[in-house]
Design an enzyme around this catalytic site. Structure first.
Site, PDB file in Angstrom:
ATOM      1  N   LYS A   1       0.888  -1.172   0.000  1.00  0.00           N
ATOM      2  CA  LYS A   1       0.000   0.000   0.000  1.00  0.00           C
ATOM      3  C   LYS A   1       0.915   1.207   0.000  1.00  0.00           C
ATOM      4  O   LYS A   1       1.660   1.422   0.954  1.00  0.00           O
ATOM      5  CB  LYS A   1      -0.872  -0.029   1.250  1.00  0.00           C
ATOM      6  CG  LYS A   1      -1.686   1.249   1.491  1.00  0.00           C
ATOM      7  CD  LYS A   1      -2.621   1.069   2.693  1.00  0.00           C
ATOM      8  CE  LYS A   1      -3.381   2.327   3.039  1.00  0.00           C
ATOM      9  NZ  LYS A   1      -4.308   2.133   4.181  1.00  0.00           N
TER      10      LYS A   1
ATOM     11  N   GLU B   1      -3.506   7.071   2.279  1.00  0.00           N
ATOM     12  CA  GLU B   1      -3.788   7.228   3.710  1.00  0.00           C
ATOM     13  C   GLU B   1      -2.502   7.340   4.526  1.00  0.00           C
ATOM     14  O   GLU B   1      -2.358   6.694   5.567  1.00  0.00           O
ATOM     15  CB  GLU B   1      -4.647   6.069   4.221  1.00  0.00           C
ATOM     16  CG  GLU B   1      -5.986   5.987   3.520  1.00  0.00           C
ATOM     17  CD  GLU B   1      -6.918   4.929   4.079  1.00  0.00           C
ATOM     18  OE1 GLU B   1      -6.426   3.917   4.610  1.00  0.00           O
ATOM     19  OE2 GLU B   1      -8.139   5.127   3.977  1.00  0.00           O
TER      20      GLU B   1
ATOM     21  N   ASP C   1     -14.829   2.370  -0.837  1.00  0.00           N
ATOM     22  CA  ASP C   1     -14.124   1.645   0.217  1.00  0.00           C
ATOM     23  C   ASP C   1     -15.006   0.589   0.872  1.00  0.00           C
ATOM     24  O   ASP C   1     -15.504   0.814   1.972  1.00  0.00           O
ATOM     25  CB  ASP C   1     -13.644   2.641   1.277  1.00  0.00           C
ATOM     26  CG  ASP C   1     -12.727   1.994   2.299  1.00  0.00           C
ATOM     27  OD1 ASP C   1     -12.335   0.841   2.078  1.00  0.00           O
ATOM     28  OD2 ASP C   1     -12.414   2.645   3.309  1.00  0.00           O
TER      29      ASP C   1
ATOM     30  N   GLU D   1     -15.943  -4.637   8.093  1.00  0.00           N
ATOM     31  CA  GLU D   1     -15.673  -3.290   8.602  1.00  0.00           C
ATOM     32  C   GLU D   1     -16.898  -2.385   8.533  1.00  0.00           C
ATOM     33  O   GLU D   1     -17.220  -1.690   9.492  1.00  0.00           O
ATOM     34  CB  GLU D   1     -14.519  -2.672   7.806  1.00  0.00           C
ATOM     35  CG  GLU D   1     -14.262  -1.218   8.159  1.00  0.00           C
ATOM     36  CD  GLU D   1     -13.119  -0.599   7.357  1.00  0.00           C
ATOM     37  OE1 GLU D   1     -12.481  -1.302   6.559  1.00  0.00           O
ATOM     38  OE2 GLU D   1     -12.871   0.606   7.552  1.00  0.00           O
TER      39      GLU D   1
HETATM   40  O1  GCW Z   1     -11.229   0.773   4.553  1.00  0.00           O
HETATM   41  C1  GCW Z   1     -10.124   1.491   4.874  1.00  0.00           C
HETATM   42  C2  GCW Z   1      -9.922   1.123   6.300  1.00  0.00           C
HETATM   43  C3  GCW Z   1      -8.485   1.194   6.748  1.00  0.00           C
HETATM   44  C4  GCW Z   1      -7.659   0.389   5.760  1.00  0.00           C
HETATM   45  C5  GCW Z   1      -7.815   1.005   4.377  1.00  0.00           C
HETATM   46  C6  GCW Z   1      -7.094   0.213   3.307  1.00  0.00           C
HETATM   47  C7  GCW Z   1      -5.671  -0.889   6.089  1.00  0.00           C
HETATM   48  O2  GCW Z   1     -10.735   1.956   7.082  1.00  0.00           O
HETATM   49  O3  GCW Z   1      -8.433   0.668   8.030  1.00  0.00           O
HETATM   50  O4  GCW Z   1      -6.307   0.355   6.129  1.00  0.00           O
HETATM   51  O5  GCW Z   1      -9.163   1.006   4.014  1.00  0.00           O
HETATM   52  O6  GCW Z   1      -7.738  -0.598   2.669  1.00  0.00           O
HETATM   53  O7  GCW Z   1      -5.911   0.417   3.101  1.00  0.00           O
END
Ligand code: GCW
Length: 720
Positions: free
Chosen positions: A304, A308, A382, A410
């Site tokens: 990744k 973020e 997401d 999630e």
């Molecule tokens: O859905 C979001 C989540 C994060 C996650 C991110 C990702 C691992 O809230 O917790 O981080 O996606 O997929 O990288």
């Protein structure tokens, strides 16, 4: 004292069911075969098992047959050393059996690829044998699990032959497990990887984990969080990883790790992680060589980057392809792969977040090395309760694309809610992309049949933890199971998968199957209805994503709910047509043209693509506001119906599992009501219209709902 305690437990009626059915055995719970004819057939097969060769995977098959025989027949199986010693069940690879087989079997099996297998009856020198034949030793393991499943579900027929092979090459679990054993978005306890006690202490769970995955054909696992810690690449940690890799190998499972892009700085004491810097390139080459020395079949890295807050090539003005190729070049001499995530978005780009992955990756098409796979989430935002398929699928021609599903819930009720994800994944996989050809589907891109790509991948973010039943909610197991089945064959049906899981988990009792299947098959739609109906999305509580938070505002815009629902006194929804963000144009014209018109947009995606007036007329003739209310209310009613369905099974399910699911369904109903009441009260402040007569009037105070805080909700990153 101990005896007294046992008597006490027996008195409570707990000991039998709770020991027998605590969920630990997953779908590999080999119960006594009640059907006399099947019992006879299996007893006979297990009385003369012969392996045509020697292989570590055969040892795993042997272990599994021992477990199965004890469970099915309450007796040990007999393994023979000689083929002529009255053998009944033959196990081996095509090559090992080739001297005994006719040409017909040879070619039939060969065309199934390295992981394909055939099982059926062979007549050799006038005698009948049942044979499990794979193109590799691991394929014979798959054949074995398939045989055992057919016995468990009472569908085994000696006289019918079966062939099977996986359509996707890499079928992979992604653990978001941190080195301190917390799990990001994990709701089933802590990480099962006990890094502190490895390599010295080997938890027996690792073997059961491998068995469960192999039984589904899952053949790869990334052990660590994509929000990565470079520490995992240290030699001492690689020694720990090696222990797991050694356990997983005979089960056909390859290990991957997450690579932190800035590792050369953090571990190599370099001043840069620039992919074009020679020292950086050397760092990765050396690190990779060290890993392969310990783990010769290491799979590669999952990354990744520039998302973020994770480090990446953008820091050095390099694009994602340059970043991915750096690692790809280090891995390729060893046969390793880079899985580069397409989940990237940056707040510097003032664009609808929906568009960012396509904006980044479409121009890079053809620039990635062949051993790079772009791992794309199923939708562009997401892992929302429902998303249209990600517009990257079909948008690139010369880049390997893999799917990333989220098995851990999630945004879908976490581990308190029963939400069967098979139906949601089926909806995505069967979506038509219209690219590269008119008949292409997401499944066809993933498995290479439409995309013609070399490396194929389906990944699922794991829902596994230290809870005794592995997944927190017993029905979370169904999602792990369904993921494995769909990774094997993305065209399988969610209904068929649920049927198989129910039979393996709860047995064959009359009525059980239809009741539980109804409960599962409607559960995703129910959750969408009471959380985010009609294309609404990203309305969860801030950070922890537990429960409703449509009012979340402030801070980074695309982390707030208002950014997504855009409700005001006139209407609601995100305009992604040409008059809005234009994200709809990232799809093939067959989609964007039609869906630009709200009347022709499937209503389940309506507010995903359109901002519409509260009085907009829906297909039902109701206004949009009324329809939103009806959907929220229907979601609650379905949740209640789910519990009714479950309660009708009280006498057919053991007490432990009955109570576990029943209690959680109670929570699910409360949470569904919470979602409905708070969301409708909130949206009413914009819509300014009464609730339709036919729904239950939402109870509670909006202010109260807004003030709820959940600092200890599970699954949150430790550094938040
Ligand atoms: O859905 C979001 C989540 C994060 C996650 C991110 C990702 C691992 O809230 O917790 O981080 O996606 O997929 O990288």
């Amino acid at each position: 004292m101990k005896n007294l305690f046992l008597i006490y437990l027996c008195f409570l009626g707990m000991i039998g069911p709770s020991l027998a059915h605590d969920g630990y055995k997953l779908w590999l719970d080999y119960q006594p075969i009640e059907h006399p004819e099947l019992n006879q057939t299996v007893s006979e097969l297990f009385s003369g098992i012969f392996f045509f060769g020697k292989n570590p995977s055969y040892q795993m098959i042997q272990n599994e047959l021992e477990l199965a025989s004890q469970g099915f027949l309450n007796s040990a199986p007999t393994f023979r050393a000689e083929r002529f010693e009255s053998t009944k069940l033959w196990i081996g690879t095509r090559e090992e059996l080739s001297q005994f087989l006719g040409l017909e079997h040879q070619t039939k099996i060969k065309s199934l690829g390295a992981e394909g297998y055939w099982r059926g009856t062979i007549i050799h020198e006038g005698k009948n044998y049942y044979a499990l034949i794979g193109n590799s030793a691991v394929a014979t393991l798959y054949a074995t699990f398939d045989l055992l499943k057919s016995i468990q579900s009472n569908t085994f027929d000696k006289n019918t032959e079966k062939t099977d092979f996986p359509k996707v090459k890499l079928r992979m679990l992604n653990h978001w497990d941190n080195l301190d054993r917390t799990v990001e978005r994990g709701y089933a306890g802590f990480s099962i990887w006990d890094w502190h006690r490895l390599p010295g202490y080997v938890d027996p769970r690792y073997v059961d984990y491998a068995r469960a995955n192999a039984s589904l054909g899952i053949n790869a696992v990334s052990l660590t969080n994509v929000n990565a810690n470079a520490w995992i690449l240290r030699e001492d940690f690689v020694e720990k990883v090696k222990v797991l890799a050694d356990i997983f190998r005979p089960y056909g499972i390859q290990v991957f790790l997450t690579a932190r892009f800035s590792a050369p700085i953090e571990m190599g004491k370099l001043e840069t992680a620039d992919p074009l810097d020679q020292e950086v390139q050397k760092f990765w080459k050396d690190r990779v060589a060290m890993i392969y020395k310990a783990i010769p079949d290491f799979g590669g890295f999952l990354v990744k980057a520039n998302s973020e807050g994770q480090p990446g090539p953008h820091e050095y003005n390099r694009d994602h392809a340059t970043g991915a190729n750096l690692l790809a070049d280090a891995l390729s001499p060893h046969g390793g792969i880079v899985i580069w995530r397409a989940f990237v978005y940056s707040h510097e780009i003032d664009e609808d977040r929906h568009k960012q992955a396509n904006l980044e990756f479409e121009p890079l098409d053809g620039k990635f090395r062949d051993n790079v796979i772009l791992q794309v989430k199923n939708g562009a935002i997401d892992f929302q309760p429902r998303e249209p398929f990600h517009p990257l699928f079909g948008a690139v021609e010369n880049t390997n694309l893999g799917m990333e599903f989220q098995i851990t819930q999630e945004y879908l009720g976490q581990a308190t809610q029963l939400v069967y994800l098979g139906t949601m994944w089926e909806e995505i996989l069967q979506s038509k992309t219209y690219r590269p050809t008119d008949s292409s589907t997401v499944a066809g891109i993933i498995d290479g049949s439409d995309s013609k790509q070399n490396h194929t991948l389906m990944a699922g973010v794991s829902n596994i933890g230290t809870d005794r039943n592995w997944t927190g909610h017993l029905f979370g197991q169904a999602n792990w199971f369904a993921f494995g089945q769909l990774a094997w064959d993305p065209d399988r049906s969610a209904a068929q998968i649920s049927e198989e899981w129910i039979k393996l988990t709860f047995g064959q009792k009359e009525g059980l199957l239809t009741q539980i299947q109804e409960l599962m098959m409607g559960s995703h739609e129910a959750a969408v209805n009471y959380m985010t109906p009609l294309g609404l999305h990203h309305l969860m509580g801030r950070s922890h994503h537990y429960g409703p938070g449509p009012w979340v505002e402030g801070g980074r815009a695309d982390w707030t709910s208002l950014y997504y629902h855009r409700a005001d006194s006139l209407g609601i929804g995100f305009d992604r047509t040409a008059s809005g963000s234009g994200a709809l144009n990232q799809y093939a014209s067959q989609i964007s043209r039609v869906w630009s018109d709200p009347k022709q947009t499937p209503e389940k995606f309506l507010l995903w693509f359109h901002h519409l007036a509260w009085d907009y007329e829906m297909k039902s003739g109701n206004t949009l506001w009324e329809e939103i209310c009806l959907h929220y209310d229907k979601g609650v009613k379905t949740a209640r119906h789910m519990r009714d369905l479950w309660r009708a099974l009280e006498n057919q399910v053991d007490a432990a599992r009955f109570s576990h699911v029943d209690q959680l369904l109670g929570i699910q109903i409360e949470e569904a009501e919470w979602w409905r009441n708070s969301s409708l009260l909130y949206f009413q402040t914009f819509a300014n219209r009464p609730f339709p007569e036919s729904i239950e009037k939402p109870e509670g105070e909006l202010e109260f709902f807004k003030q709820q805080r959940f600092p200890f909700a599970p699954g949150i990153r430790p550094n938040w």
